[in-house]
Structure formats: C-alpha cells, structure tokens
Motif scaffolding. Structure first.
Motif, PDB file in Angstrom:
ATOM      1  N   GLU B  85       0.843  -1.200   0.000  1.00 48.30           N
ATOM      2  CA  GLU B  85       0.000   0.000   0.000  1.00 48.30           C
ATOM      3  C   GLU B  85       0.875   1.246   0.000  1.00 48.30           C
ATOM      4  O   GLU B  85       0.555   2.247  -0.635  1.00 48.30           O
ATOM      5  CB  GLU B  85      -0.865   0.032   1.268  1.00 48.30           C
ATOM      6  CG  GLU B  85      -1.843  -1.093   1.350  1.00 48.30           C
ATOM      7  CD  GLU B  85      -3.266  -0.636   1.073  1.00 48.30           C
ATOM      8  OE1 GLU B  85      -3.501   0.569   1.005  1.00 48.30           O
ATOM      9  OE2 GLU B  85      -4.127  -1.509   0.915  1.00 48.30           O
ATOM     10  N   ARG B  88       2.432   1.682  -3.418  1.00 47.53           N
ATOM     11  CA  ARG B  88       1.478   2.138  -4.427  1.00 47.53           C
ATOM     12  C   ARG B  88       0.830   3.458  -4.044  1.00 47.53           C
ATOM     13  O   ARG B  88      -0.098   3.911  -4.693  1.00 47.53           O
ATOM     14  CB  ARG B  88       0.412   1.067  -4.649  1.00 47.53           C
ATOM     15  CG  ARG B  88       1.013  -0.205  -5.223  1.00 47.53           C
ATOM     16  CD  ARG B  88      -0.055  -1.144  -5.642  1.00 47.53           C
ATOM     17  NE  ARG B  88      -1.142  -1.178  -4.650  1.00 47.53           N
ATOM     18  CZ  ARG B  88      -2.256  -1.853  -4.819  1.00 47.53           C
ATOM     19  NH1 ARG B  88      -2.458  -2.523  -5.908  1.00 47.53           N
ATOM     20  NH2 ARG B  88      -3.170  -1.863  -3.871  1.00 47.53           N
ATOM     21  N   ARG B  89       1.287   4.035  -2.934  1.00 46.54           N
ATOM     22  CA  ARG B  89       0.800   5.345  -2.473  1.00 46.54           C
ATOM     23  C   ARG B  89      -0.687   5.360  -2.174  1.00 46.54           C
ATOM     24  O   ARG B  89      -1.377   6.336  -2.460  1.00 46.54           O
ATOM     25  CB  ARG B  89       1.133   6.430  -3.495  1.00 46.54           C
ATOM     26  CG  ARG B  89       2.603   6.509  -3.789  1.00 46.54           C
ATOM     27  CD  ARG B  89       2.920   7.659  -4.684  1.00 46.54           C
ATOM     28  NE  ARG B  89       4.317   7.998  -4.586  1.00 46.54           N
ATOM     29  CZ  ARG B  89       4.832   8.724  -3.622  1.00 46.54           C
ATOM     30  NH1 ARG B  89       4.064   9.206  -2.678  1.00 46.54           N
ATOM     31  NH2 ARG B  89       6.117   8.964  -3.605  1.00 46.54           N
ATOM     32  N   THR B  90      -1.186   4.298  -1.635  1.00 49.09           N
ATOM     33  CA  THR B  90      -2.590   4.304  -1.245  1.00 49.09           C
ATOM     34  C   THR B  90      -2.731   4.396   0.264  1.00 49.09           C
ATOM     35  O   THR B  90      -3.829   4.572   0.781  1.00 49.09           O
ATOM     36  CB  THR B  90      -3.307   3.032  -1.720  1.00 49.09           C
ATOM     37  OG1 THR B  90      -2.505   1.908  -1.391  1.00 49.09           O
ATOM     38  CG2 THR B  90      -3.517   3.055  -3.212  1.00 49.09           C
ATOM     39  N   THR B  92      -1.515   6.692   2.401  1.00 54.07           N
ATOM     40  CA  THR B  92      -1.806   8.041   2.911  1.00 54.07           C
ATOM     41  C   THR B  92      -3.298   8.268   3.035  1.00 54.07           C
ATOM     42  O   THR B  92      -3.784   8.714   4.075  1.00 54.07           O
ATOM     43  CB  THR B  92      -1.229   9.096   1.959  1.00 54.07           C
ATOM     44  OG1 THR B  92       0.044   8.656   1.529  1.00 54.07           O
ATOM     45  CG2 THR B  92      -1.115  10.423   2.648  1.00 54.07           C
ATOM     46  N   VAL B  93      -3.999   7.973   1.943  1.00 53.24           N
ATOM     47  CA  VAL B  93      -5.433   8.214   1.941  1.00 53.24           C
ATOM     48  C   VAL B  93      -6.121   7.338   2.980  1.00 53.24           C
ATOM     49  O   VAL B  93      -6.985   7.790   3.727  1.00 53.24           O
ATOM     50  CB  VAL B  93      -6.007   7.965   0.536  1.00 53.24           C
ATOM     51  CG1 VAL B  93      -7.516   7.920   0.582  1.00 53.24           C
ATOM     52  CG2 VAL B  93      -5.555   9.054  -0.404  1.00 53.24           C
ATOM     53  N   LEU B  94      -5.677   6.094   3.069  1.00 57.03           N
ATOM     54  CA  LEU B  94      -6.263   5.176   4.047  1.00 57.03           C
ATOM     55  C   LEU B  94      -6.124   5.741   5.459  1.00 57.03           C
ATOM     56  O   LEU B  94      -7.011   5.603   6.296  1.00 57.03           O
ATOM     57  CB  LEU B  94      -5.539   3.833   3.936  1.00 57.03           C
ATOM     58  CG  LEU B  94      -6.351   2.594   4.242  1.00 57.03           C
ATOM     59  CD1 LEU B  94      -7.619   2.577   3.430  1.00 57.03           C
ATOM     60  CD2 LEU B  94      -5.518   1.364   3.966  1.00 57.03           C
ATOM     61  N   LEU B  95      -4.991   6.406   5.697  1.00 58.94           N
ATOM     62  CA  LEU B  95      -4.752   6.940   7.039  1.00 58.94           C
ATOM     63  C   LEU B  95      -5.520   8.231   7.316  1.00 58.94           C
ATOM     64  O   LEU B  95      -5.564   8.679   8.455  1.00 58.94           O
ATOM     65  CB  LEU B  95      -3.256   7.175   7.250  1.00 58.94           C
ATOM     66  CG  LEU B  95      -2.431   5.891   7.369  1.00 58.94           C
ATOM     67  CD1 LEU B  95      -0.966   6.210   7.472  1.00 58.94           C
ATOM     68  CD2 LEU B  95      -2.869   5.066   8.563  1.00 58.94           C
ATOM     69  N   THR B  96      -6.106   8.832   6.278  1.00 55.83           N
ATOM     70  CA  THR B  96      -6.946  10.000   6.564  1.00 55.83           C
ATOM     71  C   THR B  96      -8.407   9.600   6.722  1.00 55.83           C
ATOM     72  O   THR B  96      -9.252  10.447   6.945  1.00 55.83           O
ATOM     73  CB  THR B  96      -6.867  11.072   5.456  1.00 55.83           C
ATOM     74  OG1 THR B  96      -7.252  10.471   4.227  1.00 55.83           O
ATOM     75  CG2 THR B  96      -5.480  11.643   5.340  1.00 55.83           C
ATOM     76  N   ARG B 260       1.128   5.901  12.780  1.00 58.99           N
ATOM     77  CA  ARG B 260       0.695   7.149  13.417  1.00 58.99           C
ATOM     78  C   ARG B 260       1.780   7.668  14.329  1.00 58.99           C
ATOM     79  O   ARG B 260       1.694   7.539  15.549  1.00 58.99           O
ATOM     80  CB  ARG B 260      -0.560   6.905  14.264  1.00 58.99           C
ATOM     81  CG  ARG B 260      -1.829   6.828  13.467  1.00 58.99           C
ATOM     82  CD  ARG B 260      -2.677   8.072  13.616  1.00 58.99           C
ATOM     83  NE  ARG B 260      -3.949   7.850  12.960  1.00 58.99           N
ATOM     84  CZ  ARG B 260      -4.136   8.046  11.649  1.00 58.99           C
ATOM     85  NH1 ARG B 260      -3.159   8.498  10.891  1.00 58.99           N
ATOM     86  NH2 ARG B 260      -5.314   7.801  11.108  1.00 58.99           N
ATOM     87  N   GLN B 262       2.209  10.424  15.339  1.00 58.11           N
ATOM     88  CA  GLN B 262       1.651  11.413  16.266  1.00 58.11           C
ATOM     89  C   GLN B 262       1.410  10.820  17.646  1.00 58.11           C
ATOM     90  O   GLN B 262       1.581  11.494  18.645  1.00 58.11           O
ATOM     91  CB  GLN B 262       0.304  11.941  15.761  1.00 58.11           C
ATOM     92  CG  GLN B 262       0.366  12.691  14.471  1.00 58.11           C
ATOM     93  CD  GLN B 262       0.031  11.785  13.308  1.00 58.11           C
ATOM     94  OE1 GLN B 262       0.656  10.736  13.142  1.00 58.11           O
ATOM     95  NE2 GLN B 262      -0.936  12.150  12.504  1.00 58.11           N
ATOM     96  N   GLU B 275       8.638  12.092   8.786  1.00 57.53           N
ATOM     97  CA  GLU B 275       7.359  11.399   8.826  1.00 57.53           C
ATOM     98  C   GLU B 275       6.857  11.060   7.436  1.00 57.53           C
ATOM     99  O   GLU B 275       6.274  10.035   7.203  1.00 57.53           O
ATOM    100  CB  GLU B 275       6.310  12.302   9.480  1.00 57.53           C
ATOM    101  CG  GLU B 275       6.586  12.585  10.922  1.00 57.53           C
ATOM    102  CD  GLU B 275       5.705  13.727  11.398  1.00 57.53           C
ATOM    103  OE1 GLU B 275       4.796  14.130  10.661  1.00 57.53           O
ATOM    104  OE2 GLU B 275       5.933  14.181  12.519  1.00 57.53           O
ATOM    105  N   LYS B 276       7.111  11.969   6.528  1.00 56.61           N
ATOM    106  CA  LYS B 276       6.436  11.914   5.250  1.00 56.61           C
ATOM    107  C   LYS B 276       6.760  10.641   4.478  1.00 56.61           C
ATOM    108  O   LYS B 276       5.900  10.028   3.876  1.00 56.61           O
ATOM    109  CB  LYS B 276       6.839  13.126   4.437  1.00 56.61           C
ATOM    110  CG  LYS B 276       5.953  13.389   3.254  1.00 56.61           C
ATOM    111  CD  LYS B 276       6.375  14.701   2.637  1.00 56.61           C
ATOM    112  CE  LYS B 276       5.774  14.923   1.294  1.00 56.61           C
ATOM    113  NZ  LYS B 276       6.329  16.129   0.700  1.00 56.61           N
ATOM    114  N   GLN B 279       4.599   7.485   4.606  1.00 58.64           N
ATOM    115  CA  GLN B 279       3.168   7.421   4.292  1.00 58.64           C
ATOM    116  C   GLN B 279       2.909   7.346   2.804  1.00 58.64           C
ATOM    117  O   GLN B 279       3.769   7.515   2.010  1.00 58.64           O
ATOM    118  CB  GLN B 279       2.459   8.624   4.879  1.00 58.64           C
ATOM    119  CG  GLN B 279       2.326   8.455   6.380  1.00 58.64           C
ATOM    120  CD  GLN B 279       2.065   9.763   7.073  1.00 58.64           C
ATOM    121  OE1 GLN B 279       2.042  10.797   6.455  1.00 58.64           O
ATOM    122  NE2 GLN B 279       1.900   9.705   8.362  1.00 58.64           N
TER     123      GLN B 279
END
Ligand SMILES: Nc1ncnc2c1ncn2[C@@H]1O[C@H](COP(=O)(O)OP(=O)(O)OP(=O)(O)O)[C@@H](O)[C@H]1O
Ligand SMILES: [Mg+2]
Lengths: 310, 279
Positions: B85, B88-90, B92-96, B260, B262, B275-276, B279
């Motif tokens: 994930e 494939r850069r998916t 980040t969205v999952l984590l929002t 996370r 955070q 961090e970036k 994700q």
C-alpha cells in the motif's frame, strides 16, 4: 470553518511552515499558491491530520487537528498530491470501499456514488477497472472519493498537477461544480492563474510564510491595474534610471543585462506618455512592450513594495 | 457490527480472479491423491485387516505436510500487505479515513490469512477419510485443525507487522521468510540439538529445559505433540501461543509508530527520520 493559529512545522532546524494564520469561512474556496517547496503540502498534511504541528493550532469544523483527529478526519476529504489507486477494483467498488471506511450508510452509498460520478463526468466509466482510467480520470475519481462521506471540508493538494490542458479544463469544471455545492475547499497550486476561475480567496505562501491573502477580485483588479513593461534601448549611463524614476506611476524598476523591467500602475495613455518622454530624453528605444503579467510575481513584488498594506 | 472494509475488499478482489479457486482446487486434489495413495499402501488392497497405527502415521504425515505448506505460503500473501500500500501510495489516503491503524492491521491480517484458512478447512473431509480408517479421533483432528489456523494467524500477523515496519516489500519479504524459516527449521533443529546434547550428558538438565522450550516454538513439533506422536505434553501449544503473543506485541509498537507517529509525539522520543516518507 478552517482556522489556524500560529501554526508551525519544523523539520529539524528547517522551518517548513512559519506562524501560519489562516481563516477560511464556510463555503469559501481558498487557493493556497506557492512555488515548489513553499510548504503547501506540509500545511495541508497538518490540516488533514497526517502530521503533527510543531506548535500552534489548526481547527477544522471546530475540531482541533491534534486533539481531536478522529472528528477532523470525518469532516474532511483529503486528496494528496501524489496518490495511488486500488486498480484491481472497478470505479463503483472503489467508491464503495471508501464509503465503508467512513461507515457511510449502505443504503445511500449507491445513489451517492452515482450522483458524484455524474458530477465528475465519469458516469460511463462506473464499471470500468480503475487501472483502465487515464490519469485525468483517476484524478476526478479521487475527487468523487473525497466526497463519498459528504465532508464539510475538502482539502485538495494540487488536484490539476500532471494534467494536460484539456484535462485541466475538465478539472476546473469539476472544481467550479464543487463550489456550487457549497463545500469549503482548500486547494493548493503552484500556478495562480489556474485558480482564478475557481477560488474566491487566494493566499500566497513563500518559504513557509503566508505573504498575502486577498480576495480573487482584488487580485484580478490589481493585475489589470498593474502592468509589467519591458524596455530595451540605448541611453547614456544613468539617464534611463532618472527618467523612469521621475514617472510617478512607475512602482519598481528592475535592471536586467539587456533591458529594464518596469512595474507600471498607470493607464495606457500615461504609458504612451512615458515612452514619449523616454524618446525625448535621448533614449534610443528599441523595444517597449507589455509583458504577460504573472500575477503571482506581481503580488510577491507588491507585497515587498508596500509591506502589509492589505 | 460491520466487517472490516479492507477484509471485504481484498477477499472480494482475491476470489474474483481465477487464481484463488485454482490454487484451492489443485491443493485439495493433491491432498486427496496423496491420502488415497498412502491409505492404499496401508491397506495393501485388502479391507479386512486395517492397521489403525499405520493410519495414524498417515494422519501425522499429512498434517505435518500441510502445516509446512501453509506456513511457507502465508508470507506470500501477507509480507507485502502494508508495504505494498505504501509503495502504491494508497496508504496516505487510508490513514486520513476514520479507519484506525489497528483496523488497517486487523484487516490486513484477516484478508491475508483468509485464503489459507479456506485451504485448511477444505481439507477437513480428507482428514475425515483418515479418521474413517481408524487413524485419528475427532478431537485430534479438530485440535490439529485449530492449531493450524492459529499458526496461520500468528505468521500472518508477524508478516503484516514486518511489512508495516519495513518500508519496502523486499525487506519485509526477507524478514517474513526469515521468521518462518526460524520457526519451522531453526527452532526445531535447536530443540533437536539440545536434546541430543542432553542425552549425551544427562546431568545438564538445563539443556533439556531449553530443548523443550525450542521445540515448543516449532509448529511441527507442537502439532505432533497434539497428535500424541511425540513424548511432549499437548499443553506446549500454550507456550507456543504465549511466546508469539509477546513477539507480536513487541512488533506492534514500531508498527503503530510507522502508521501514526503522532501517537508517540507526546513521549518526546523525537523520530529521527522524517514522517512523510513513511506514508
Ligand atoms: N518529511 C520531511 N522532512 C524534511 N523536510 C521536509 C519534509 N517534507 C517537506 N520538507 C521540506 O519542507 C519544505 C516544504 O515542502 P512541501 O512539500 O510542503 O512543499 P510544497 O509547497 O508542497 O512543494 P511542491 O509544489 O513541490 O509540492 C521543503 O523545503 C521540503 O524540503
Ligand atoms: Mg506539494
């Protein structure tokens, strides 16, 4: 609806966002403009709870991002600058999956998905696999995805990046459509012109600081009132500079190796008089033309010229 | 209660392709053929003198084989789950979304073990066949089945956690197969080696103790113990469970930090990386 107070983000000693104070009211489309590395993504990722502010606060829909991230996540639709899609799913399944993540009521999912696909012009593609969509279509699908749980706020990081002119145009149509839905939208972009027909308000971010915030009308008015004039010619040393500085409409003169770039705030008639005066003053003018105004550059300069007058 | 969206999505995705049903069918056929062959060897073409002890051997052999296959197959489904994930850069969205990191991990564990669970369950009739020939009592069959399912979930969990911690699928695959190799081969060999040492030098009781400990971490040995095929007590599956529960809890901490950061910010352990990139 979106409010930040002295929001800061540091990466080690590097200050990525410096004391950002922003207030975006409900239903406003706000454009965040800045060049590469200005900190747009950093700001948006703090607002979407992906990273923690080093200091300061950010409120979305009344919820603070680091104290109540769950409520923030429920209130936003976030589209990252570079994103992937689950390409083994069809468009409809893709939307359904995210609706499930947001616990959207099953009974309304289908209707809402169809409604949104209509809005982003993907209705015919609803049973196509996501990997068979073009980049532009995937970007529009991503917008539909952001809206599946009907969030009050949309945070879109460069939604039109990597698109050809035609797809950009389509994307602009979609964004205008969203504005009509009454959503509060925060869009980032590195081209101000692109936001001109979409945003209500624009903020310019430079090296992590918000330099200017202005309504788009103000911005456009100024861009028609101010012009950049390019002058090339031969003149005895210092004469050109003296003549230019005598004209009260000349705001700024920037000397280049092969000419002068002048920021001008007068009418066309006054502009013609300036040319006349230059010629009479002994300058052999070979070029005197108005350049396409780069609004962003103009604003950056204006903000430097008249620090904080708006 | 709504089923985990990741599980629903991935199970649907997997079962849609022809691959999953083919894998299951081929595997089942293989098991059936093997069982018939072994049972036939056992009865030698006559049915009036069945030797239950030989059938018992067939049962042990089959289940050990199945355990091995399943254990080495599990990482293939789980080692790339979260890192995939991310690649494939998916992610980040999952984590929002409101899906919590626990939800993500749970969904991945369940979806990557689902096919294997199915694989184990469909072989149940084959075992019943052995049972028909007097090779096992039903409780034993159920115990073996249950333990195989437990092992699948344990391995899948460890692999999913590795794929969360390692940023790349290649590394996660290396760690995952390393772990499975450790469980299946190294722990067994250690147990065996220490046992041999003990037999040569029976005074050194601690070698016996450690031998038993390592054996208890080896799924094959525990399974054999559940079938009464080795001298150890069946209860060593508890040691197995406790040990891997601790391993999982330990791996869970860096995994959550990856998903996370955070949550750990308050602990003033400044993450050294950025961090970036995670994700
Ligand atoms: N994870 C990170 N670690 C360290 N520095 C970072 C990190 N993320 C961003 N930066 C730095 O912060 C600054 C702002 O980056 P950011 O990605 O927010 O810019 P941007 O405005 O989105 O640029 P672009 O238009 O290229 O997307 C850059 O100088 C970048 O080097
Ligand atoms: Mg960016």
């Amino acid at each position: 609806m979106i409010l930040t107070q002295n929001l800061c983000k540091k990466y080690g000693r590097m200050v990525a966002i410096n004391e950002m104070n922003l207030s975006i009211s409900t239903g406003t489309v706000f454009g965040l403009v800045g060049e590469n590395g200005a900190g747009k993504t950093t700001a948006l990722s703090m607002l979407s709870t992906l990273s923690m502010p080093t200091s300061g606060y950010a409120y979305i829909n009344g919820y603070e991002v680091s104290r109540d991230p769950r409520s923030v996540r429920q209130s936003i639709g976030y589209m990252p600058d570079s994103f992937g899609v689950y390409d083994e799913l069809t468009v409809m399944e893709y939307l359904r999956f995210f609706a499930d993540c947001y616990r959207v009521d099953r009974r309304i999912v289908k209707r809402r998905a169809e409604e949104l696909l209509e809005r982003v012009n993907l209705t015919e593609k609803r049973h196509t696999y996501v990997n068979a969509l073009s980049r532009g279509m995937q970007q529009r699908l991503e917008i539909a995805r952001c809206l599946m749980h009907d969030p009050a706020v949309l945070i879109l990081d460069e939604p039109a990046s990597g698109l050809d002119p035609k797809s950009r145009l389509e994307m602009r149509g979609v964004l205008q459509n969203l504005r009509d839905m009454g959503k509060t939208i925060l869009i980032s972009s590195h081209i101000l012109n692109e936001l001109a027909e979409v945003a209500d308000e624009v903020g310019i971010l430079r090296k992590g600081s918000l330099v200017v915030i202005a309504a788009i009308q103000v911005m456009l008015q100024h861009s028609s009132a101010y012009r950049t004039i390019w002058i090339q010619g031969f003149a005895p040393h210092g004469v050109m500079k003296r003549l230019l500085s005598q004209d009260q409409h000349v705001l700024e003169v920037c000397e280049q190796p092969d000419g002068w770039e002048v920021l001008y705030a007068g009418t066309l008639a006054q502009q013609a008089e300036l040319l006349q005066r230059l010629v009479q003053g002994g300058v052999v003018v070979s070029q005197f033309r108005e350049q396409p105004t780069d609004i962003e550059q103009l604003f950056l300069r204006l903000s430097a010229v008249q620090e904080g007058t708006w | 209660m709504r089923i985990n969206p990741l599980l629903a999505k991935e199970f649907h995705q997997r079962m849609r392709t022809a691959r999953a049903p083919i894998v299951i069918t081929v595997y089942l056929l293989g098991m059936v053929v093997l069982t018939f062959f072994m049972l036939y060897e056992n009865v030698q073409g006559q049915l009036y003198l069945v030797q239950p002890s030989k059938s018992q051997q067939v049962f042990v052999l089959l289940s050990l084989l199945q355990m091995t296959v399943v254990a080495f197959l599990t990482p293939a489904f789980s080692a790339g789950s979260v890192s995939g994930e991310r690649e494939r850069r998916t992610l980040t969205v999952l984590l929002t979304t409101p899906l919590s990191p626990f939800g993500v991990l749970l969904g991945k564990v369940l979806s990557s073990s689902a096919l294997l669970v199915l694989l184990v369950v469909v072989t149940l009739p084959v075992y019943s066949l052995v049972f028909l020939f007097g090779g096992a009592v039903p409780q034993e069959v159920l115990a073996v089945l249950g333990f195989q399912l437990l092992t699948i979930v344990v391995i899948a969990t460890i692999c999913v956690l590795f794929s969360t911690i390692a940023l790349r699928s290649t590394w996660s695959t290396v760690f995952s197969y390393g772990t499975v190799g450790m469980m299946m081969v190294v722990f067994g060999a250690l147990g065996y080696g220490l046992k041999t040492l003990y037999q040569q030098n029976p005074i050194e009781l601690f070698t016996l103790h450690w031998s038993q400990f390592f054996y208890a971490l080896n799924p094959l040995y525990v399974e054999a113990a559940l079938q009464g095929a080795v001298s150890a007590k069946p209860a060593i599956w508890l040691t197995f469970t406790e040990f891997y529960a601790v391993v999982i809890l330990i791996l869970l901490i860096p995994s959550l930090w990856r998903l996370r950061p955070q949550w750990f910010a308050r602990l003033s352990v400044r993450p050294s990386g950025s961090e970036k990139q995670y994700q």
